[in-house]
Design a protein around this motif. Sequence first.
Motif, PDB file in Angstrom:
ATOM      1  N   GLY A 126       0.863  -1.186   0.000  1.00  0.00           N
ATOM      2  CA  GLY A 126       0.000   0.000   0.000  1.00  0.00           C
ATOM      3  C   GLY A 126       0.894   1.229   0.000  1.00  0.00           C
ATOM      4  N   GLU A 127       1.240   1.702   1.167  1.00  0.00           N
ATOM      5  CA  GLU A 127       2.394   2.583   1.369  1.00  0.00           C
ATOM      6  C   GLU A 127       3.407   1.737   2.122  1.00  0.00           C
ATOM      7  OE1 GLU A 127       2.965   5.782   0.548  1.00  0.00           O
ATOM      8  OE2 GLU A 127       0.986   6.574   0.056  1.00  0.00           O
ATOM      9  N   GLY A 128       4.668   2.047   2.016  1.00  0.00           N
ATOM     10  CA  GLY A 128       5.662   1.270   2.764  1.00  0.00           C
ATOM     11  C   GLY A 128       7.038   1.408   2.160  1.00  0.00           C
ATOM     12  N   GLY A 129       8.031   1.077   2.951  1.00  0.00           N
ATOM     13  CA  GLY A 129       9.405   1.132   2.465  1.00  0.00           C
ATOM     14  C   GLY A 129      10.303   0.287   3.337  1.00  0.00           C
ATOM     15  N   MET A 130      11.576   0.181   2.955  1.00  0.00           N
ATOM     16  CA  MET A 130      12.527  -0.547   3.799  1.00  0.00           C
ATOM     17  C   MET A 130      13.958  -0.097   3.513  1.00  0.00           C
ATOM     18  SD  MET A 130      12.924  -4.605   4.712  1.00  0.00           S
ATOM     19  CE  MET A 130      11.221  -5.023   4.611  1.00  0.00           C
ATOM     20  N   CYS A 131      14.755  -0.073   4.592  1.00  0.00           N
ATOM     21  CA  CYS A 131      16.196   0.132   4.467  1.00  0.00           C
ATOM     22  C   CYS A 131      16.862  -1.206   4.736  1.00  0.00           C
ATOM     23  CB  CYS A 131      16.702   1.119   5.513  1.00  0.00           C
ATOM     24  SG  CYS A 131      16.002   2.758   5.376  1.00  0.00           S
TER      25      CYS A 131
END
Length: 369
Positions: free
Chosen positions: A186-191
Amino acid sequence: MIPVAEPCLGEEELKNVIEAVKSGWISSKGKFIEEFEEKFARYCGRKYGVATSNGTVALHLALKALGIGKGDEVIVPTLTFVATANAVTYCNAKPVFIDSHPEYWCINPDKIEEKITPRTKAIIPVHLYGHPCDMDLIMEIAEDHNLYVIEDAAEAHGAEYKGEKVGSFGDISCFSFYGNKIITTGEGGMCLTNNEELAEKMRILRDHGMNPNRRYWYDEIGFNYRMTNLQAAIGVAQLKKLDEFVEKKRQIAEWYAEELKELEEKRIIKLHPEMPWAKCVYWMYSILIEDKAEISRDELMKKLEEKGIETRPFFVPMHVLPMYNMGEILPISEELARKGLNLPSSVNLKKNQVESYVICTLRRYLNYE
Ligand SMILES: Cc1ncc(COP(=O)(O)O)c(C=O)c1O
Protein backbone atom coordinates in the motif's frame (compact mmCIF):
# COMPACT_ATOMS: atom_id res chain seq x y z
CA MET A 1 -8.53 2.08 -19.00
CA ILE A 2 -5.45 -0.14 -19.15
CA PRO A 3 -3.33 1.22 -16.29
CA VAL A 4 0.42 1.78 -16.35
CA ALA A 5 0.65 -0.17 -13.09
CA GLU A 6 -1.74 -1.72 -10.60
CA PRO A 7 -1.24 -3.96 -7.59
CA CYS A 8 -1.73 -7.71 -7.88
CA LEU A 9 -3.26 -8.84 -4.59
CA GLY A 10 -4.82 -12.19 -3.77
CA GLU A 11 -6.14 -14.52 -1.12
CA GLU A 12 -2.87 -14.80 0.74
CA GLU A 13 -2.61 -11.04 1.32
CA LEU A 14 -6.21 -11.08 2.56
CA LYS A 15 -5.54 -14.04 4.86
CA ASN A 16 -2.54 -12.31 6.44
CA VAL A 17 -4.41 -9.04 6.92
CA ILE A 18 -7.31 -10.86 8.55
CA GLU A 19 -4.86 -12.62 10.84
CA ALA A 20 -3.28 -9.30 11.81
CA VAL A 21 -6.67 -7.70 12.45
CA LYS A 22 -7.88 -10.64 14.51
CA SER A 23 -4.68 -10.56 16.56
CA GLY A 24 -5.27 -6.91 17.41
CA TRP A 25 -1.71 -6.04 16.31
CA ILE A 26 -2.53 -3.45 13.70
CA SER A 27 0.03 -0.76 14.60
CA SER A 28 3.78 -1.02 14.38
CA LYS A 29 4.26 -4.09 16.55
CA GLY A 30 3.40 -7.60 15.46
CA LYS A 31 4.86 -10.72 13.95
CA PHE A 32 4.61 -9.73 10.29
CA ILE A 33 7.00 -6.76 10.61
CA GLU A 34 10.04 -8.77 11.63
CA GLU A 35 9.13 -11.56 9.24
CA PHE A 36 8.92 -9.12 6.33
CA GLU A 37 12.18 -7.41 7.34
CA GLU A 38 14.06 -10.68 7.66
CA LYS A 39 12.72 -12.28 4.51
CA PHE A 40 13.11 -9.21 2.30
CA ALA A 41 16.66 -8.63 3.56
CA ARG A 42 17.50 -12.27 2.84
CA TYR A 43 15.93 -12.05 -0.62
CA CYS A 44 18.24 -9.14 -1.46
CA GLY A 45 21.30 -10.75 0.10
CA ARG A 46 21.48 -8.43 3.09
CA LYS A 47 21.63 -9.08 6.82
CA TYR A 48 19.26 -6.48 8.27
CA GLY A 49 15.98 -4.91 7.19
CA VAL A 50 14.34 -1.87 8.78
CA ALA A 51 10.77 -1.44 7.53
CA THR A 52 9.43 2.09 7.19
CA SER A 53 6.16 3.81 6.42
CA ASN A 54 7.21 4.64 2.85
CA GLY A 55 10.20 4.79 0.52
CA THR A 56 10.79 8.52 0.91
CA VAL A 57 11.34 8.24 4.66
CA ALA A 58 13.50 5.15 4.09
CA LEU A 59 15.88 7.45 2.17
CA HIS A 60 15.69 10.12 4.86
CA LEU A 61 16.35 7.55 7.58
CA ALA A 62 19.35 6.15 5.70
CA LEU A 63 20.86 9.62 5.23
CA LYS A 64 20.26 10.50 8.89
CA ALA A 65 21.78 7.23 10.10
CA LEU A 66 24.91 8.00 8.06
CA GLY A 67 25.11 11.43 9.68
CA ILE A 68 24.39 13.49 6.56
CA GLY A 69 23.57 17.05 7.61
CA LYS A 70 23.94 20.75 7.05
CA GLY A 71 26.60 21.73 4.54
CA ASP A 72 27.01 18.23 3.13
CA GLU A 73 26.59 17.42 -0.53
CA VAL A 74 25.04 14.23 -1.85
CA ILE A 75 25.38 13.08 -5.46
CA VAL A 76 22.09 12.02 -7.06
CA PRO A 77 20.95 11.41 -10.63
CA THR A 78 18.90 14.26 -12.00
CA LEU A 79 16.48 11.87 -13.71
CA THR A 80 14.66 10.29 -10.79
CA PHE A 81 11.52 10.62 -8.73
CA VAL A 82 11.60 13.81 -6.65
CA ALA A 83 11.82 11.90 -3.35
CA THR A 84 15.48 10.99 -3.97
CA ALA A 85 16.52 14.64 -4.01
CA ASN A 86 14.04 15.80 -1.38
CA ALA A 87 15.32 13.29 1.18
CA VAL A 88 18.74 14.97 0.88
CA THR A 89 17.16 18.41 1.32
CA TYR A 90 15.27 17.22 4.44
CA CYS A 91 18.73 16.73 6.01
CA ASN A 92 19.66 20.34 5.18
CA ALA A 93 22.20 18.89 2.78
CA LYS A 94 22.50 19.72 -0.91
CA PRO A 95 21.63 17.34 -3.73
CA VAL A 96 24.17 17.56 -6.56
CA PHE A 97 22.73 16.42 -9.86
CA ILE A 98 24.37 14.12 -12.40
CA ASP A 99 23.26 13.57 -15.97
CA SER A 100 21.89 10.24 -17.22
CA HIS A 101 23.82 7.57 -19.06
CA PRO A 102 22.72 7.82 -22.70
CA GLU A 103 22.41 4.07 -23.14
CA TYR A 104 20.68 2.85 -19.98
CA TRP A 105 19.28 6.10 -18.52
CA CYS A 106 20.54 5.72 -14.90
CA ILE A 107 23.18 7.99 -13.32
CA ASN A 108 26.24 8.27 -15.59
CA PRO A 109 29.25 7.16 -13.50
CA ASP A 110 31.63 9.03 -15.83
CA LYS A 111 30.06 12.32 -14.78
CA ILE A 112 30.29 11.82 -11.02
CA GLU A 113 33.91 12.64 -10.21
CA GLU A 114 33.82 16.13 -11.72
CA LYS A 115 31.07 17.03 -9.20
CA ILE A 116 32.83 15.74 -6.08
CA THR A 117 33.96 18.45 -3.63
CA PRO A 118 35.36 18.32 -0.08
CA ARG A 119 31.74 18.56 1.10
CA THR A 120 30.54 15.46 -0.80
CA LYS A 121 29.52 12.71 1.61
CA ALA A 122 27.46 10.20 -0.33
CA ILE A 123 26.17 8.97 -3.68
CA ILE A 124 22.59 7.79 -4.21
CA PRO A 125 22.42 5.71 -7.40
CA VAL A 126 18.81 5.09 -8.50
CA HIS A 127 17.97 1.91 -10.41
CA LEU A 128 15.64 3.76 -12.73
CA TYR A 129 12.52 2.03 -14.10
CA GLY A 130 13.95 -1.32 -13.02
CA HIS A 131 17.37 -1.08 -14.69
CA PRO A 132 20.39 -1.40 -12.38
CA CYS A 133 23.10 1.25 -12.22
CA ASP A 134 26.70 0.33 -13.06
CA MET A 135 27.53 -0.51 -9.46
CA ASP A 136 31.20 -1.52 -9.93
CA LEU A 137 32.05 1.94 -11.23
CA ILE A 138 30.00 3.68 -8.55
CA MET A 139 31.46 1.63 -5.69
CA GLU A 140 34.96 2.30 -7.01
CA ILE A 141 34.39 6.07 -7.08
CA ALA A 142 32.87 5.92 -3.59
CA GLU A 143 35.86 4.02 -2.27
CA ASP A 144 38.38 6.37 -3.91
CA HIS A 145 36.69 9.42 -2.40
CA ASN A 146 35.56 7.89 0.89
CA LEU A 147 31.86 8.38 0.18
CA TYR A 148 28.83 6.46 1.41
CA VAL A 149 26.57 4.75 -1.10
CA ILE A 150 22.81 4.58 -0.59
CA GLU A 151 21.08 2.60 -3.31
CA ASP A 152 17.62 3.85 -4.19
CA ALA A 153 16.07 0.58 -5.35
CA ALA A 154 12.46 1.76 -5.07
CA GLU A 155 11.79 0.78 -8.67
CA ALA A 156 13.91 -2.32 -8.99
CA HIS A 157 12.96 -5.13 -6.58
CA GLY A 158 14.63 -8.28 -7.83
CA ALA A 159 16.83 -6.59 -10.45
CA GLU A 160 20.43 -7.81 -10.69
CA TYR A 161 23.81 -6.31 -11.43
CA LYS A 162 26.32 -8.93 -12.62
CA GLY A 163 24.23 -11.63 -10.97
CA GLU A 164 23.88 -9.86 -7.59
CA LYS A 165 20.59 -8.40 -6.43
CA VAL A 166 20.30 -4.62 -6.39
CA GLY A 167 20.05 -3.42 -2.83
CA SER A 168 23.05 -5.55 -1.86
CA PHE A 169 25.77 -3.04 -2.84
CA GLY A 170 25.64 0.19 -0.88
CA ASP A 171 26.12 0.95 2.81
CA ILE A 172 22.34 1.12 2.96
CA SER A 173 19.76 0.42 0.28
CA CYS A 174 16.23 1.78 0.22
CA PHE A 175 13.04 0.36 -1.24
CA SER A 176 9.47 1.58 -1.72
CA PHE A 177 6.38 -0.61 -1.53
CA TYR A 178 3.95 1.99 -2.83
CA GLY A 179 0.90 0.59 -4.66
CA ASN A 180 2.47 0.81 -8.12
CA LYS A 181 5.75 -0.87 -7.15
CA ILE A 182 6.75 -4.42 -8.12
CA ILE A 183 5.62 -5.64 -4.71
CA THR A 184 3.49 -3.43 -2.53
CA THR A 185 2.29 -2.90 1.01
CA GLY A 186 0.00 0.00 0.00
CA GLU A 187 2.39 2.58 1.37
CA GLY A 188 5.66 1.27 2.76
CA GLY A 189 9.41 1.13 2.46
CA MET A 190 12.53 -0.55 3.80
CA CYS A 191 16.20 0.13 4.47
CA LEU A 192 18.63 -2.77 4.14
CA THR A 193 22.18 -2.97 5.41
CA ASN A 194 24.85 -5.47 6.45
CA ASN A 195 26.02 -3.15 9.21
CA GLU A 196 24.48 -4.03 12.58
CA GLU A 197 25.23 -0.62 14.08
CA LEU A 198 23.57 1.21 11.19
CA ALA A 199 20.55 -1.08 11.43
CA GLU A 200 20.22 -0.34 15.14
CA LYS A 201 20.64 3.39 14.53
CA MET A 202 17.89 3.31 11.89
CA ARG A 203 15.57 1.37 14.24
CA ILE A 204 16.10 3.98 16.94
CA LEU A 205 15.61 6.95 14.60
CA ARG A 206 12.50 5.28 13.15
CA ASP A 207 11.01 5.23 16.65
CA HIS A 208 11.46 8.91 17.64
CA GLY A 209 15.08 8.33 18.62
CA MET A 210 14.11 6.60 21.85
CA ASN A 211 17.02 5.07 23.74
CA PRO A 212 16.46 1.28 23.63
CA ASN A 213 17.61 0.95 27.24
CA ARG A 214 15.60 3.79 28.74
CA ARG A 215 11.97 4.41 27.92
CA TYR A 216 11.04 7.96 27.00
CA TRP A 217 14.66 9.05 26.93
CA TYR A 218 15.72 10.56 23.64
CA ASP A 219 19.35 11.25 22.81
CA GLU A 220 18.44 13.00 19.58
CA ILE A 221 15.47 14.04 17.50
CA GLY A 222 14.03 11.05 15.69
CA PHE A 223 10.92 10.33 13.67
CA ASN A 224 7.87 8.14 13.54
CA TYR A 225 8.75 6.27 10.36
CA ARG A 226 7.41 2.86 11.43
CA MET A 227 5.61 0.38 9.18
CA THR A 228 2.40 -1.16 10.50
CA ASN A 229 1.81 -4.85 10.99
CA LEU A 230 -1.05 -4.58 8.48
CA GLN A 231 1.30 -3.31 5.79
CA ALA A 232 3.89 -5.97 6.64
CA ALA A 233 1.16 -8.66 6.51
CA ILE A 234 0.58 -7.73 2.87
CA GLY A 235 4.33 -7.50 2.26
CA VAL A 236 4.98 -11.05 3.50
CA ALA A 237 2.39 -12.40 1.05
CA GLN A 238 3.67 -10.21 -1.81
CA LEU A 239 7.27 -11.25 -1.26
CA LYS A 240 6.39 -14.89 -2.00
CA LYS A 241 5.29 -13.75 -5.46
CA LEU A 242 8.20 -11.44 -6.21
CA ASP A 243 10.11 -13.84 -8.46
CA GLU A 244 6.93 -14.61 -10.35
CA PHE A 245 6.21 -10.87 -10.76
CA VAL A 246 9.74 -10.24 -12.01
CA GLU A 247 9.40 -12.99 -14.60
CA LYS A 248 6.04 -11.55 -15.69
CA LYS A 249 7.56 -8.07 -16.03
CA ARG A 250 10.33 -9.52 -18.16
CA GLN A 251 7.80 -11.42 -20.24
CA ILE A 252 5.82 -8.22 -20.87
CA ALA A 253 9.08 -6.52 -21.89
CA GLU A 254 9.69 -9.30 -24.40
CA TRP A 255 6.22 -8.85 -25.89
CA TYR A 256 6.86 -5.14 -26.36
CA ALA A 257 10.40 -5.58 -27.65
CA GLU A 258 9.48 -8.28 -30.14
CA GLU A 259 6.61 -6.30 -31.66
CA LEU A 260 8.30 -2.90 -31.59
CA LYS A 261 11.87 -3.75 -32.64
CA GLU A 262 11.12 -2.91 -36.25
CA LEU A 263 10.22 0.64 -35.16
CA GLU A 264 13.50 0.84 -33.30
CA GLU A 265 15.41 -0.29 -36.38
CA LYS A 266 13.73 2.56 -38.27
CA ARG A 267 14.76 4.95 -35.45
CA ILE A 268 11.15 5.93 -34.78
CA ILE A 269 11.41 4.82 -31.17
CA LYS A 270 14.04 3.52 -28.78
CA LEU A 271 13.21 0.48 -26.66
CA HIS A 272 13.82 0.02 -22.94
CA PRO A 273 17.49 -0.98 -22.70
CA GLU A 274 19.05 -3.89 -20.87
CA MET A 275 22.83 -3.77 -20.61
CA PRO A 276 24.77 -7.07 -20.90
CA TRP A 277 25.62 -6.88 -17.17
CA ALA A 278 22.06 -6.18 -16.11
CA LYS A 279 18.93 -8.08 -15.26
CA CYS A 280 16.32 -5.37 -15.70
CA VAL A 281 12.95 -5.87 -14.02
CA TYR A 282 11.16 -3.32 -16.23
CA TRP A 283 9.17 -1.78 -13.36
CA MET A 284 7.62 0.30 -16.11
CA TYR A 285 8.37 -0.74 -19.67
CA SER A 286 9.57 2.48 -21.25
CA ILE A 287 10.29 3.76 -24.74
CA LEU A 288 11.63 6.95 -26.26
CA ILE A 289 9.68 8.61 -29.07
CA GLU A 290 12.43 9.77 -31.37
CA ASP A 291 12.31 13.04 -33.31
CA LYS A 292 11.86 11.06 -36.54
CA ALA A 293 8.38 9.94 -35.41
CA GLU A 294 5.51 11.75 -37.07
CA ILE A 295 3.79 12.34 -33.76
CA SER A 296 5.19 13.98 -30.63
CA ARG A 297 5.43 12.10 -27.34
CA ASP A 298 2.75 14.29 -25.75
CA GLU A 299 0.37 13.99 -28.69
CA LEU A 300 0.84 10.22 -28.70
CA MET A 301 0.07 10.04 -24.96
CA LYS A 302 -3.14 11.99 -25.54
CA LYS A 303 -4.22 9.69 -28.38
CA LEU A 304 -3.48 6.58 -26.32
CA GLU A 305 -5.48 7.95 -23.41
CA GLU A 306 -8.45 8.49 -25.72
CA LYS A 307 -8.18 4.79 -26.55
CA GLY A 308 -8.15 3.79 -22.89
CA ILE A 309 -4.40 3.22 -22.61
CA GLU A 310 -2.74 4.96 -19.69
CA THR A 311 0.89 6.06 -20.10
CA ARG A 312 3.22 8.25 -18.07
CA PRO A 313 5.83 10.72 -19.23
CA PHE A 314 9.35 10.27 -17.87
CA PHE A 315 10.22 12.14 -14.67
CA VAL A 316 11.13 15.81 -15.05
CA PRO A 317 14.86 16.05 -14.22
CA MET A 318 15.42 17.48 -10.74
CA HIS A 319 17.74 20.28 -11.93
CA VAL A 320 14.83 21.78 -13.90
CA LEU A 321 12.38 21.95 -10.97
CA PRO A 322 11.94 25.40 -9.38
CA MET A 323 13.44 24.46 -6.00
CA TYR A 324 16.57 22.94 -7.54
CA ASN A 325 17.01 25.01 -10.72
CA MET A 326 20.41 26.73 -10.83
CA GLY A 327 20.41 27.17 -14.60
CA GLU A 328 22.39 23.99 -15.14
CA ILE A 329 22.03 22.06 -18.40
CA LEU A 330 22.21 18.27 -18.26
CA PRO A 331 21.41 17.41 -21.86
CA ILE A 332 20.96 13.65 -21.83
CA SER A 333 18.38 13.65 -19.05
CA GLU A 334 16.58 16.59 -20.63
CA GLU A 335 16.35 14.71 -23.90
CA LEU A 336 15.18 11.52 -22.19
CA ALA A 337 12.55 13.47 -20.26
CA ARG A 338 11.29 15.01 -23.49
CA LYS A 339 11.08 11.71 -25.36
CA GLY A 340 10.37 9.12 -22.66
CA LEU A 341 7.12 7.32 -22.07
CA ASN A 342 6.14 4.54 -19.62
CA LEU A 343 3.76 1.98 -21.14
CA PRO A 344 1.28 -0.28 -19.33
CA SER A 345 3.41 -2.71 -17.34
CA SER A 346 1.15 -4.26 -14.74
CA VAL A 347 1.73 -7.94 -13.99
CA ASN A 348 -2.01 -8.44 -14.47
CA LEU A 349 -1.69 -7.74 -18.23
CA LYS A 350 -2.58 -10.47 -20.68
CA LYS A 351 -0.58 -11.14 -23.84
CA ASN A 352 -3.46 -10.26 -26.15
CA GLN A 353 -4.06 -6.95 -24.31
CA VAL A 354 -0.45 -5.95 -24.91
CA GLU A 355 -0.09 -7.28 -28.44
CA SER A 356 -3.54 -6.83 -29.95
CA TYR A 357 -4.44 -3.61 -28.25
CA VAL A 358 -1.60 -1.55 -26.73
CA ILE A 359 1.00 -2.33 -29.39
CA CYS A 360 -1.48 -2.20 -32.29
CA THR A 361 -2.75 1.20 -31.16
CA LEU A 362 0.79 2.45 -30.68
CA ARG A 363 1.82 1.29 -34.14
CA ARG A 364 -1.23 2.92 -35.69
CA TYR A 365 -0.39 6.32 -34.23
CA LEU A 366 3.26 5.93 -35.19
CA ASN A 367 2.04 5.16 -38.72
CA TYR A 368 3.43 1.65 -38.74
CA GLU A 369 0.36 -0.52 -38.68
C1 LIG B 1 13.24 6.23 -7.27
C2 LIG B 1 12.25 6.44 -6.16
N1 LIG B 1 12.70 6.81 -4.96
C3 LIG B 1 11.87 6.98 -3.93
C4 LIG B 1 10.51 6.81 -4.06
C5 LIG B 1 9.64 7.13 -2.90
O1 LIG B 1 8.88 6.07 -2.42
P1 LIG B 1 7.48 6.32 -1.70
O2 LIG B 1 6.51 6.74 -2.74
O3 LIG B 1 7.17 4.97 -1.11
O4 LIG B 1 7.68 7.35 -0.66
C6 LIG B 1 9.99 6.41 -5.31
C7 LIG B 1 8.60 6.15 -5.59
O5 LIG B 1 7.60 6.36 -5.17
C8 LIG B 1 10.88 6.24 -6.39
O6 LIG B 1 10.43 5.89 -7.60
